[in-house]
Design a protein around this motif. Sequence first.
Motif, PDB file in Angstrom:
ATOM      1  N   LYS A  74     -32.748  26.715   1.427  1.00 60.41           N
ATOM      2  CA  LYS A  74     -33.825  27.262   0.317  1.00 60.41           C
ATOM      3  C   LYS A  74     -35.176  26.455   0.833  1.00 60.41           C
ATOM      4  O   LYS A  74     -34.993  25.124   0.778  1.00 60.41           O
ATOM      5  CB  LYS A  74     -33.441  27.051  -1.042  1.00 60.41           C
ATOM      6  N   SER A  75     -36.203  27.125   0.701  1.00 62.58           N
ATOM      7  CA  SER A  75     -37.559  26.500   0.816  1.00 62.58           C
ATOM      8  C   SER A  75     -37.998  25.757  -0.530  1.00 62.58           C
ATOM      9  O   SER A  75     -37.973  26.289  -1.674  1.00 62.58           O
ATOM     10  CB  SER A  75     -38.490  27.602   1.293  1.00 62.58           C
ATOM     11  N   ARG A  76     -38.598  24.436  -0.364  1.00 60.06           N
ATOM     12  CA  ARG A  76     -38.817  23.884  -1.477  1.00 60.06           C
ATOM     13  C   ARG A  76     -40.138  23.114  -1.011  1.00 60.06           C
ATOM     14  O   ARG A  76     -40.147  22.239   0.125  1.00 60.06           O
ATOM     15  CB  ARG A  76     -37.498  22.695  -1.781  1.00 60.06           C
ATOM     16  N   ARG A  77     -41.280  23.284  -1.870  1.00 62.50           N
ATOM     17  CA  ARG A  77     -42.447  22.828  -1.677  1.00 62.50           C
ATOM     18  C   ARG A  77     -42.657  21.558  -2.336  1.00 62.50           C
ATOM     19  O   ARG A  77     -42.493  21.328  -3.490  1.00 62.50           O
ATOM     20  CB  ARG A  77     -43.500  23.821  -2.066  1.00 62.50           C
ATOM     21  N   THR A  82     -43.708  22.155   2.975  1.00 60.74           N
ATOM     22  CA  THR A  82     -42.413  22.930   2.687  1.00 60.74           C
ATOM     23  C   THR A  82     -41.310  22.521   3.484  1.00 60.74           C
ATOM     24  O   THR A  82     -41.326  22.386   4.727  1.00 60.74           O
ATOM     25  CB  THR A  82     -42.795  24.607   2.884  1.00 60.74           C
ATOM     26  N   ARG A 153     -32.719  18.168  -3.216  1.00 63.18           N
ATOM     27  CA  ARG A 153     -32.021  19.257  -3.950  1.00 63.18           C
ATOM     28  C   ARG A 153     -32.422  19.134  -5.438  1.00 63.18           C
ATOM     29  O   ARG A 153     -32.625  18.130  -6.124  1.00 63.18           O
ATOM     30  CB  ARG A 153     -30.619  18.849  -3.907  1.00 63.18           C
ATOM     31  N   PHE A 154     -32.605  20.330  -6.199  1.00 56.19           N
ATOM     32  CA  PHE A 154     -33.205  19.990  -7.423  1.00 56.19           C
ATOM     33  C   PHE A 154     -32.010  20.449  -8.517  1.00 56.19           C
ATOM     34  O   PHE A 154     -31.066  20.653  -8.359  1.00 56.19           O
ATOM     35  CB  PHE A 154     -34.307  21.183  -7.921  1.00 56.19           C
TER      36      PHE A 154
END
Length: 154
Positions: A74-77, A82, A153-154
Amino acid sequence: MRALKNEKNDPVFNDKKVSKFVNHLMYDGKKSISYEIFYNALETVKAKMQNEEKSALEIWKQALDNITPQVEVKSRRIGGATFQVPTEIRPDRKESISMKNMINFARKRSGKSMADKLAAEIMDAFNNQGGAYKRKEDMHRMAEANRAFAHFRF
């Protein structure tokens, strides 16, 4: 995300997974045509893989398992950059992704009818080859390459 609790079993195999697959296959609410395509594809699989001791439905389930991805990116900025962060996939999403991949790659195939194309994709996935299997391998390769960013990771 809506959960389909009142999902009906299909008329022939009495299986929820089959009816879910047929719903993904369906165009413009034409469910009876989707069922016809799916059952014809399974007939073709049964005819072409007679030496296999499994039933056509078991072959289809094994093929789905073979193309089910475990992780995705998953793209995470973060701070103007990014990153592609690998994340595990929920079980219901895994099933959905594998079904959609099988159908999409079957549609892209050259062949006569959709049932023939779907049968060919099922047999390829069962033998760990074909477009849908390659897609799963690519997803895993991407996640492996970006493993360094797993701590985002969130």
